[in-house]
Design a protein around this motif. Structure first.
Motif, PDB file in Angstrom:
ATOM      1  N   LEU A 145      53.040  43.329  24.232  1.00  0.00           N
ATOM      2  CA  LEU A 145      54.438  42.940  24.344  1.00  0.00           C
ATOM      3  C   LEU A 145      54.803  42.524  25.749  1.00  0.00           C
ATOM      4  O   LEU A 145      55.858  41.929  25.968  1.00  0.00           O
ATOM      5  CB  LEU A 145      55.341  44.100  23.900  1.00  0.00           C
ATOM      6  CG  LEU A 145      55.239  44.487  22.427  1.00  0.00           C
ATOM      7  CD1 LEU A 145      56.200  45.601  22.119  1.00  0.00           C
ATOM      8  CD2 LEU A 145      55.515  43.297  21.538  1.00  0.00           C
ATOM      9  N   LEU A 146      53.951  42.841  26.704  1.00  0.00           N
ATOM     10  CA  LEU A 146      54.218  42.457  28.079  1.00  0.00           C
ATOM     11  C   LEU A 146      53.881  40.994  28.339  1.00  0.00           C
ATOM     12  O   LEU A 146      54.146  40.482  29.415  1.00  0.00           O
ATOM     13  CB  LEU A 146      53.410  43.354  29.031  1.00  0.00           C
ATOM     14  CG  LEU A 146      53.702  44.855  28.921  1.00  0.00           C
ATOM     15  CD1 LEU A 146      52.790  45.634  29.847  1.00  0.00           C
ATOM     16  CD2 LEU A 146      55.159  45.132  29.219  1.00  0.00           C
ATOM     17  N   MET A 199      52.551  33.328  16.999  1.00  0.00           N
ATOM     18  CA  MET A 199      51.267  33.506  16.342  1.00  0.00           C
ATOM     19  C   MET A 199      50.102  33.414  17.321  1.00  0.00           C
ATOM     20  O   MET A 199      49.046  34.012  17.105  1.00  0.00           O
ATOM     21  CB  MET A 199      51.104  32.469  15.233  1.00  0.00           C
ATOM     22  CG  MET A 199      52.167  32.559  14.145  1.00  0.00           C
ATOM     23  SD  MET A 199      52.249  34.173  13.328  1.00  0.00           S
ATOM     24  CE  MET A 199      50.677  34.192  12.474  1.00  0.00           C
ATOM     25  N   SER A 200      50.301  32.679  18.413  1.00  0.00           N
ATOM     26  CA  SER A 200      49.239  32.602  19.423  1.00  0.00           C
ATOM     27  C   SER A 200      49.118  33.918  20.183  1.00  0.00           C
ATOM     28  O   SER A 200      48.009  34.345  20.540  1.00  0.00           O
ATOM     29  CB  SER A 200      49.535  31.457  20.405  1.00  0.00           C
ATOM     30  OG  SER A 200      49.543  30.221  19.741  1.00  0.00           O
ATOM     31  N   ASN A 201      50.233  34.557  20.466  1.00  0.00           N
ATOM     32  CA  ASN A 201      50.212  35.797  21.248  1.00  0.00           C
ATOM     33  C   ASN A 201      50.061  37.040  20.386  1.00  0.00           C
ATOM     34  O   ASN A 201      49.544  38.064  20.843  1.00  0.00           O
ATOM     35  CB  ASN A 201      51.493  35.911  22.071  1.00  0.00           C
ATOM     36  CG  ASN A 201      51.545  34.945  23.227  1.00  0.00           C
ATOM     37  OD1 ASN A 201      50.971  35.198  24.279  1.00  0.00           O
ATOM     38  ND2 ASN A 201      52.229  33.812  23.035  1.00  0.00           N
ATOM     39  N   TYR A 202      50.534  36.977  19.138  1.00  0.00           N
ATOM     40  CA  TYR A 202      50.491  38.149  18.254  1.00  0.00           C
ATOM     41  C   TYR A 202      49.915  37.748  16.894  1.00  0.00           C
ATOM     42  O   TYR A 202      50.594  37.779  15.886  1.00  0.00           O
ATOM     43  CB  TYR A 202      51.893  38.733  18.076  1.00  0.00           C
ATOM     44  CG  TYR A 202      52.630  38.939  19.378  1.00  0.00           C
ATOM     45  CD1 TYR A 202      52.258  39.943  20.251  1.00  0.00           C
ATOM     46  CD2 TYR A 202      53.689  38.100  19.728  1.00  0.00           C
ATOM     47  CE1 TYR A 202      52.929  40.123  21.451  1.00  0.00           C
ATOM     48  CE2 TYR A 202      54.358  38.277  20.918  1.00  0.00           C
ATOM     49  CZ  TYR A 202      53.972  39.290  21.784  1.00  0.00           C
ATOM     50  OH  TYR A 202      54.631  39.458  22.973  1.00  0.00           O
ATOM     51  N   PRO A 203      48.653  37.359  16.870  1.00  0.00           N
ATOM     52  CA  PRO A 203      48.089  36.816  15.616  1.00  0.00           C
ATOM     53  C   PRO A 203      47.940  37.851  14.518  1.00  0.00           C
ATOM     54  O   PRO A 203      47.870  37.479  13.341  1.00  0.00           O
ATOM     55  CB  PRO A 203      46.728  36.274  16.067  1.00  0.00           C
ATOM     56  CG  PRO A 203      46.385  37.079  17.272  1.00  0.00           C
ATOM     57  CD  PRO A 203      47.676  37.363  17.968  1.00  0.00           C
ATOM     58  N   GLU A 204      47.878  39.153  14.853  1.00  0.00           N
ATOM     59  CA  GLU A 204      47.652  40.176  13.838  1.00  0.00           C
ATOM     60  C   GLU A 204      48.801  41.170  13.726  1.00  0.00           C
ATOM     61  O   GLU A 204      48.735  42.087  12.912  1.00  0.00           O
ATOM     62  CB  GLU A 204      46.350  40.931  14.140  1.00  0.00           C
ATOM     63  CG  GLU A 204      45.103  40.052  14.106  1.00  0.00           C
ATOM     64  CD  GLU A 204      43.842  40.839  14.376  1.00  0.00           C
ATOM     65  OE1 GLU A 204      43.961  42.048  14.673  1.00  0.00           O
ATOM     66  OE2 GLU A 204      42.749  40.264  14.280  1.00  0.00           O
TER      67      GLU A 204
END
Length: 290
Positions: A145-146, A199-204
């Motif tokens: 999240l940072l 989606m690039s930073n948090y894909p899952e």
């Protein structure tokens, strides 16, 4: 003989005071009944009258004092009765307060028992949930999240960290026509840019799509409540993410809050516009793709 005479004179004076007359008739001892008038001088009569007046004044003063004492006694008895009544009333109030306190203590004990029972059930449910956690899902420390998001620099988009989640807020008027889930011109491109960044930073990570309206939005037969409209708008965003990026169904979920969670007051048009929004909420929970 002189002592007896003096006594006789004294008796005469007393009789004179009692009768208020200037003559006294007496009978010497041993002699035949015989009236012997004794004349008092005017000065002696005045002195006797003054003495009688003084005695009468003292008697009147004593009578007044007696009346005042009786009044004080009656007042004292009334105050005593009043104090008794107040004491009885205070005792009754004290008893009522004691009864209420006992009832409150009983209620508190019940509440504590219910609270303990609820805590036990919560612990049992938590333990059960940890045992039954599905394979492929895990909770990780949300250090990601940072990461800075490019979406924060887009017009109509704001990004903020909220505890262990991150919230990307898109102005509702930028995405949708008023009171409708229909996209504004160019809204799909804005949404694709934001979604691509997420989606690039948090894909899952699990992502919640939350719809919010203001309290003044006009309703229709198709969307009779703010909740219906907020769910419809969030669902459109969900479909866009699914179609454009192939997000897994278990990664996304939809919530329609209606007007229940305003950011600011709905008293002004500016506040209403700020409350109309879509929030993409990134959670620390992740889902492994197979």
């Amino acid at each position: 003989m002189p002592f007896r005479y003096a006594t006789t004179v004294l008796l005469m004076l007393v009789a004179l005071v009692a009768t208020g007359c200037g003559r006294v008739v007496f009978t010497p001892k041993g002699g035949p009944p015989q009236a012997q008038p004794i004349a008092l001088s005017p000065q002696q009569q005045q002195q006797l009258a003054a003495t009688q007046q003084q005695l009468q004044q003292r008697a009147n003063a004593l009578d007044r004092d007696n009346q005042e004492l009786e009044a004080l006694l009656a007042q004292s008895r009334q105050q005593e009765q009043l104090m008794r009544d107040q004491t009885v009333a205070m005792q009754q109030q004290l008893q009522a307060t004691t009864d209420r306190l006992a009832a409150m203590q009983t209620d508190n004990q019940k509440l504590l028992a219910d609270k303990q029972q609820l805590q036990n059930r919560t612990q049992a449910l938590t333990a059960s949930a940890s045992v039954q956690q599905p394979v492929g899902a895990e909770i990780r420390a949300n250090n990601t999240l940072l990461k800075p998001l490019q979406s924060a620099n887009m017009a109509g988009v704001s990004v903020r960290q909220d505890g262990d989640t991150i919230r990307v807020t898109i102005a509702g008027d930028t995405l949708f026509a008023p009171g409708s889930p229909q996209f504004q011109p160019g809204a799909d491109q804005l949404l694709r840019s934001v979604a691509s960044d997420l989606m690039s930073n948090y894909p899952e990570h699990r992502i919640g799509i939350e719809g919010h309206t203001d309290s003044q939005t006009g309703l229709s037969a198709q969307y009779p409540t703010p909740h219906h409209l907020s769910v419809a708008q969030a669902t459109v965003v969900y479909e866009q993410l699914r179609q454009s990026f192939g997000a897994a169904p278990e990664q996304l979920f939809v919530i329609g809050h209606g007007a229940n969670h305003p950011l600011v007051s709905n008293a002004t048009p500016a506040g209403q516009a700020q409350n109309r929004r879509i929030e993409l909420v990134v959670y620390p929970e992740t889902t492994r793709r197979r």
